[in-house]
Structure formats: structure tokens, C-alpha cells
Design a protein around this motif. Structure first.
Motif, PDB file in Angstrom:
ATOM      1  N   ASN A  16      15.919 -15.019  23.260  1.00 33.93           N
ATOM      2  CA  ASN A  16      15.211 -16.298  23.326  1.00 33.93           C
ATOM      3  C   ASN A  16      14.634 -16.687  21.958  1.00 33.93           C
ATOM      4  OD1 ASN A  16      12.478 -15.329  23.002  1.00 33.93           O
ATOM      5  ND2 ASN A  16      12.394 -14.791  25.162  1.00 33.93           N
ATOM      6  N   THR A  17      14.161 -17.902  21.876  1.00 34.90           N
ATOM      7  CA  THR A  17      13.694 -18.462  20.606  1.00 34.90           C
ATOM      8  C   THR A  17      12.421 -17.781  20.130  1.00 34.90           C
ATOM      9  OG1 THR A  17      14.676 -20.566  21.279  1.00 34.90           O
ATOM     10  CG2 THR A  17      13.134 -20.638  19.441  1.00 34.90           C
ATOM     11  N   LEU A  18      11.522 -17.445  21.047  1.00 31.82           N
ATOM     12  CA  LEU A  18      10.286 -16.763  20.675  1.00 31.82           C
ATOM     13  C   LEU A  18      10.565 -15.418  20.018  1.00 31.82           C
ATOM     14  CD1 LEU A  18       8.204 -17.590  23.856  1.00 31.82           C
ATOM     15  CD2 LEU A  18       7.474 -18.131  21.524  1.00 31.82           C
ATOM     16  N   ASP A  19      11.503 -14.661  20.563  1.00 32.51           N
ATOM     17  CA  ASP A  19      11.837 -13.362  19.983  1.00 32.51           C
ATOM     18  C   ASP A  19      12.495 -13.509  18.620  1.00 32.51           C
ATOM     19  OD1 ASP A  19      10.768 -12.076  22.174  1.00 32.51           O
ATOM     20  OD2 ASP A  19      12.689 -11.669  23.147  1.00 32.51           O
ATOM     21  N   GLN A  20      13.318 -14.550  18.461  1.00 34.40           N
ATOM     22  CA  GLN A  20      13.900 -14.824  17.145  1.00 34.40           C
ATOM     23  C   GLN A  20      12.791 -15.104  16.124  1.00 34.40           C
ATOM     24  OE1 GLN A  20      17.181 -14.281  16.797  1.00 34.40           O
ATOM     25  NE2 GLN A  20      18.378 -16.049  17.465  1.00 34.40           N
ATOM     26  N   ALA A  21      11.770 -15.828  16.558  1.00 38.78           N
ATOM     27  CA  ALA A  21      10.671 -16.165  15.649  1.00 38.78           C
ATOM     28  C   ALA A  21       9.907 -14.921  15.219  1.00 38.78           C
ATOM     29  CB  ALA A  21       9.731 -17.173  16.320  1.00 38.78           C
ATOM     30  N   ARG A  22       9.703 -13.989  16.135  1.00 39.63           N
ATOM     31  CA  ARG A  22       9.034 -12.733  15.767  1.00 39.63           C
ATOM     32  C   ARG A  22       9.850 -11.973  14.728  1.00 39.63           C
ATOM     33  NH1 ARG A  22       4.792 -10.781  19.189  1.00 39.63           N
ATOM     34  NH2 ARG A  22       4.315 -12.295  20.833  1.00 39.63           N
ATOM     35  N   PHE A  23      11.155 -11.937  14.927  1.00 34.76           N
ATOM     36  CA  PHE A  23      12.038 -11.249  13.974  1.00 34.76           C
ATOM     37  C   PHE A  23      11.962 -11.939  12.605  1.00 34.76           C
ATOM     38  CE2 PHE A  23      16.331 -10.499  12.150  1.00 34.76           C
ATOM     39  CZ  PHE A  23      16.312  -9.108  12.112  1.00 34.76           C
ATOM     40  N   GLY A  24      11.979 -13.257  12.590  1.00 31.01           N
ATOM     41  CA  GLY A  24      11.854 -13.979  11.332  1.00 31.01           C
ATOM     42  C   GLY A  24      10.527 -13.720  10.643  1.00 31.01           C
ATOM     43  N   LEU A  25       9.440 -13.654  11.431  1.00 33.94           N
ATOM     44  CA  LEU A  25       8.117 -13.394  10.869  1.00 33.94           C
ATOM     45  C   LEU A  25       8.047 -12.001  10.256  1.00 33.94           C
ATOM     46  CD1 LEU A  25       5.227 -14.387  10.399  1.00 33.94           C
ATOM     47  CD2 LEU A  25       4.640 -13.549  12.693  1.00 33.94           C
ATOM     48  N   LEU A  26       8.720 -11.037  10.868  1.00 27.72           N
ATOM     49  CA  LEU A  26       8.764  -9.685  10.296  1.00 27.72           C
ATOM     50  C   LEU A  26       9.328  -9.730   8.876  1.00 27.72           C
ATOM     51  CD1 LEU A  26       8.584  -6.558  10.557  1.00 27.72           C
ATOM     52  CD2 LEU A  26      10.904  -6.641  11.513  1.00 27.72           C
ATOM     53  N   PHE A  27      10.381 -10.517   8.668  1.00 31.57           N
ATOM     54  CA  PHE A  27      10.964 -10.611   7.333  1.00 31.57           C
ATOM     55  C   PHE A  27      10.079 -11.434   6.401  1.00 31.57           C
ATOM     56  CE2 PHE A  27      14.429  -8.545   9.245  1.00 31.57           C
ATOM     57  CZ  PHE A  27      15.201  -8.016   8.209  1.00 31.57           C
TER      58      PHE A  27
ATOM     59  N   LYS B 169       6.662  -5.796   7.277  1.00 33.27           N
ATOM     60  CA  LYS B 169       5.441  -5.188   7.817  1.00 33.27           C
ATOM     61  C   LYS B 169       4.972  -5.958   9.036  1.00 33.27           C
ATOM     62  CE  LYS B 169       0.924  -3.437   6.353  1.00 33.27           C
ATOM     63  NZ  LYS B 169      -0.047  -3.346   5.237  1.00 33.27           N
ATOM     64  N   TRP B 170       4.512  -5.225  10.052  1.00 34.14           N
ATOM     65  CA  TRP B 170       3.937  -5.844  11.247  1.00 34.14           C
ATOM     66  C   TRP B 170       2.588  -5.197  11.516  1.00 34.14           C
ATOM     67  CZ3 TRP B 170       6.057 -10.033  13.589  1.00 34.14           C
ATOM     68  CH2 TRP B 170       5.459 -10.474  14.762  1.00 34.14           C
ATOM     69  N   LYS B 171       1.540  -5.982  11.324  1.00 33.18           N
ATOM     70  CA  LYS B 171       0.174  -5.469  11.423  1.00 33.18           C
ATOM     71  C   LYS B 171       0.011  -4.298  10.449  1.00 33.18           C
ATOM     72  CE  LYS B 171      -0.425  -7.261  16.096  1.00 33.18           C
ATOM     73  NZ  LYS B 171      -0.753  -6.982  17.511  1.00 33.18           N
ATOM     74  N   ASN B 172      -0.227  -3.088  10.941  1.00 33.39           N
ATOM     75  CA  ASN B 172      -0.444  -1.963  10.022  1.00 33.39           C
ATOM     76  C   ASN B 172       0.769  -1.044   9.911  1.00 33.39           C
ATOM     77  OD1 ASN B 172      -0.539  -0.926  12.570  1.00 33.39           O
ATOM     78  ND2 ASN B 172      -2.354   0.348  12.267  1.00 33.39           N
ATOM     79  N   GLN B 173       1.948  -1.524  10.369  1.00 33.04           N
ATOM     80  CA  GLN B 173       3.151  -0.703  10.317  1.00 33.04           C
ATOM     81  C   GLN B 173       4.207  -1.321   9.407  1.00 33.04           C
ATOM     82  OE1 GLN B 173       3.749  -0.463  14.831  1.00 33.04           O
ATOM     83  NE2 GLN B 173       4.485   1.538  14.153  1.00 33.04           N
ATOM     84  N   GLN B 174       4.759  -0.501   8.517  1.00 26.38           N
ATOM     85  CA  GLN B 174       5.886  -0.943   7.697  1.00 26.38           C
ATOM     86  C   GLN B 174       7.153  -0.580   8.473  1.00 26.38           C
ATOM     87  OE1 GLN B 174       5.294  -2.454   4.515  1.00 26.38           O
ATOM     88  NE2 GLN B 174       7.408  -3.152   4.764  1.00 26.38           N
ATOM     89  N   LEU B 175       7.668  -1.543   9.238  1.00 25.93           N
ATOM     90  CA  LEU B 175       8.795  -1.262  10.120  1.00 25.93           C
ATOM     91  C   LEU B 175      10.117  -1.192   9.346  1.00 25.93           C
ATOM     92  CD1 LEU B 175       7.913  -3.595  13.139  1.00 25.93           C
ATOM     93  CD2 LEU B 175       7.332  -1.182  12.812  1.00 25.93           C
ATOM     94  N   VAL B 176      10.288  -2.099   8.415  1.00 32.38           N
ATOM     95  CA  VAL B 176      11.469  -2.146   7.551  1.00 32.38           C
ATOM     96  C   VAL B 176      10.956  -2.150   6.119  1.00 32.38           C
ATOM     97  CG1 VAL B 176      13.557  -3.428   6.948  1.00 32.38           C
ATOM     98  CG2 VAL B 176      12.668  -3.543   9.288  1.00 32.38           C
ATOM     99  N   SER B 177      11.563  -1.363   5.258  1.00 38.54           N
ATOM    100  CA  SER B 177      11.043  -1.256   3.892  1.00 38.54           C
ATOM    101  C   SER B 177      11.099  -2.605   3.183  1.00 38.54           C
ATOM    102  CB  SER B 177      11.835  -0.218   3.102  1.00 38.54           C
ATOM    103  OG  SER B 177      13.146  -0.677   2.836  1.00 38.54           O
TER     104      SER B 177
END
Length: 382
Positions: free
Chosen positions: A277-288, A293-301
Motif C-alpha cells: 500500500n501507499t502508506l508502507d511505500q512512504a515509510r520505506f521512502g522516509l527511511l531513505f 536510520k529509523w528513530k534510534n536504529q541504523q537499519l541500512v547503512s
């Protein structure tokens, strides 16, 4: 007295650090919205951009089985090998500073996203590098994958070549052959089968069979289903819903340490790929946008996030399965903008300069640049 002098700057440092941390917003289960004026955007201009997106819906058939059969009619032996579903109406989300500032359509509807899937697949390559499962992007894939990389040509192919779609890998995978995927307009099957192979890294060729080869190769490295890796490493930590699915083909199951596991596809060319869905795509875009980084976690270098939009040698408009604006494909906007791009007008646009993420579904592909320009124009530059 000395204690007071030392204590004041330490407290000030901690306070300023906390303030900076608070300034970077990440959504929880409920995503906060902001009025345009609250984040220095012109509401009238933003509304105009949204209306532009809705008005310029793709001409792609709502029955996506019909759409792909029409699009790939010239491919010999073309078939739909994975799941498909009818598409929805236009939908989208605009994020500014992480907040939702505009949205339209059914943003919770799960739709096929076609080649936007490639940018998720690329992320799993980056995670494999971060986890030291792959030494570096210039390592030969054949050092990690026993099959599919034999011979003088295929043995030279590196992870970089697969990620930049410049490998010119030759062969067949799951009954689909590289020469049948978007074949040249001239010649016939014998010509395509016996073509002169080009040095890996020198020629860009958009080819889903080779993208599926990357997915197959990453499966060999991770030793577990790629959707599970994505769920554990990315989608769950960023708070994505449980509605997304990632499919391969009916015949793309492989034996993985005694268990039959589906090797997923990198798009919907033959069906399958990511349904989301579009909301999940937006979260993925925000990660980049947030440099992995997401909050206090570096998920992808951060190194990988920066690497995905570095122009490749074979095509300046293409990085590691993300498209760049280095040759002004989007028109008169920043060259540093990069985006995921899928058939039928599916996009995730990342604009670090303006702290923007734009997710748009089912847009006329010729209108993306104008939409981005209108959204940027709505930002108060003062």
C-alpha cells in the motif's frame, strides 16, 4: 565553582542534542499530519499539485493482466507466471519533514508496484554487505552462487553489474531467457540467442530476467526467503503494515538447505513482485530520506543509502536499482533527487534538499517531473 562551569555546557549539550532528536520526526502506528503553512508550504499550490496528480492518471488498463500482455506482446513466448491483481485509482502521499502534508486516493489499498520492487531488492543487497555476507559490490557473484555464473563471460559478472543492470548475463532462469526480455526490434530468435556479448559494466540494459537472477543470488547468500529478510530487517522496524506481500513465479521454488523456498521476482513483468500500500511505500521512502536510520536504529547503512543513487558507469540515470536525476529526466529540479520507478506510474521520490518524500500511484509516467516541480514550488523558500 569549577563543577558549575563544567556542568552548564554538559547540560546545554544534552539539551541541544535532545532538541535535535525531537526535531527529526518518525511516525508511530498513527502518522501525524501537518497543515502546509505549519511546515512552510503554500496550501493552494500544494492542492494544485494534488489535483494535477489525480487528473493525470495513467492510461494503463485497470486489468493489469491485459496491460502487461499488451505491453510485452513482442516478447517471444511471453507468459504471466506469477500473481496479478487489478489496479486501483490514483493515490499518493506527500511527506515534508516526515509529516503527512497531503494525501489522496485509497492509501491503504494494496496494489502491485512493479519495478519499484527493484529498489527493495537493492536494499537487501545493501543489507548483505552491511552484514558481511558479501565482501564488496565488485566481488564476482560466482564466488557466492554455484550455478548460473559459469563460462568466460558470466564468471566476470559482479554484484555491481547486476545492481546497475549492466551485466549482459546470458542464460535462462525459471524458463525465462534473457534474450526474450525486451528483445531488439530487429532480427529474430537466432540472432538474439547468438548475439555478441558485451563486457560487463559497459552497457545498460533493463532486463527483468537478470533482476530475478539478482534475487536468486541474494537468496543463496541469505539462505532464507527474501520477504522474511525484508520483514525482519526493514518493514517491521519502520512500522509497516502486515498487508504487503512479495511474490515470485509458480515455478520459481528452489531447494534451500532441504526446504523449498520461492525465489521472488524483482517486478511484475511476468506477474509477482511486491504488492504493497501507499502508506508502507512512504515509510520505506522516509527511511531513505533519513539516511537509513529509523528513530534510534541504523537499519541500512548510510554508506549504502548514498551509494544507491550514485550514477553508474553504463547509465548516469541509474544507480543501484534507483533512478537518478543526473540527466534531468525530471526537468528543472535538483539533480540530487532520486526515485524508485514502476510500470503504470508507481514512484517513490526522495528529495533530501527539501526534506520531501513523494509517493504516487498510477500517474501518467510523462507527468512525474511536472508533479515534482509543482510540489517543490509550493515550499516557502524564505
Amino acid at each position: 565553582m569549577k563543577i558549575r562551569i563544567l556542568a552548564i555546557p554538559v547540560f546545554a549539550f544534552i539539551s541541544s542534542t535532545l532538541l535535535c532528536a525531537q526535531d527529526v520526526y518518525y511516525p508511530d502506528s498513527t502518522w501525524q499530519t501537518r497543515k502546509p503553512a505549519e511546515i512552510k508550504m503554500n496550501g493552494a499550490l500544494l492542492d494544485s499539485a494534488v489535483r494535477f496528480a489525480i487528473r493525470n492518471e495513467t492510461k494503463t488498463d485497470y486489468d493489469l493482466r491485459v496491460a502487461v500482455l499488451k505491453a510485452y506482446v513482442n516478447e517471444p513466448g511471453y507468459k504471466i507466471a506469477g500473481p496479478m491483481k487489478p489496479r486501483g485509482k490514483p493515490a499518493g502521499i506527500i511527506l515534508r519533514k516526515g509529516y503527512i502534508v497531503a494525501q489522496w486516493g485509497d492509501v491503504k489499498r494494496v496494489d502491485m508496484t512493479f519495478s519499484v520492487t527493484k529498489s527493495y531488492l537493492s536494499t537487501l543487497a545493501g543489507l548483505a554487505l552491511d552484514s558481511k555476507l558479501i565482501k564488496n559490490v565488485d566481488a564476482p557473484v560466482g564466488d557466492y552462487v554455484e550455478e548460473k555464473f559459469e563460462g568466460d563471460h558470466n564468471s566476470k559478472i559482479t554484484w555491481r553489474h547486476l545492481l546497475t543492470q549492466s551485466s549482459d548475463w546470458t542464460g535462462c532462469l525459471f524458463d525465462l531467457c534473457d534474450w526474450a526480455d525486451r528483445p531488439p526490434k530487429q532480427g529474430g530468435i537466432d540472432d538474439w540467442k547468438n548475439r555478441k556479448l558485451l563486457e560487463p559494466g559497459t552497457n545498460f540494459e533493463y532486463n527483468d530476467v537478470r533482476v530475478n537472477l539478482l534475487a536468486y543470488s541474494l537468496l543463496q547468500v541469505w539462505r532464507k526467503p527474501l520477504p522474511l529478510v525484508l520483514k525482519e530487517k526493514v518493514m517491521d522496524p519502520i512500522g509497516a503494515s502486515t498487508t504487503w506481500r512479495w511474490y515470485g513465479y509458480d515455478n520459481s521454488y528452489v531447494n534451500m538447505d532441504g526446504t523449498m523456498v520461492q525465489s521472488v521476482s524483482g517486478g511484475g513483468h511476468h506477474g509477482g513482485g511486491l504488492f504493497i500500500n501507499t502508506l508502507d511505500q512512504a515509510r520505506f521512502g522516509l527511511l531513505f530520506l533519513r539516511n537509513g536510520k529509523w528513530k534510534n536504529q541504523q537499519l541500512v547503512s548510510g554508506h549504502w543509502v548514498n551509494a544507491v543513487h550514485v550514477p553508474s558507469q553504463a547509465n548516469k540515470s541509474y544507480g543501484f536499482m534507483w533512478w537518478t536525476n543526473q540527466e534531468n529526466e525530471l526537468g528543472d529540479v535538483s539533480k540530487n533527487i532520486y526515485y524508485a520507478n514502476g510500470f503504470g506510474g508507481n514512484y517513490i521520490v526522495v528529495d533530501n534538499e527539501h526534506d520531501l518524500v513523494i509517493v504516487v500511484r498510477w500517474l501518467d509516467s510523462n507527468k512525474l517531473g511536472e508533479l515534482v516541480r509543482q510540489i517543490i514550488a509550493s515550499i516557502d523558500k524564505k
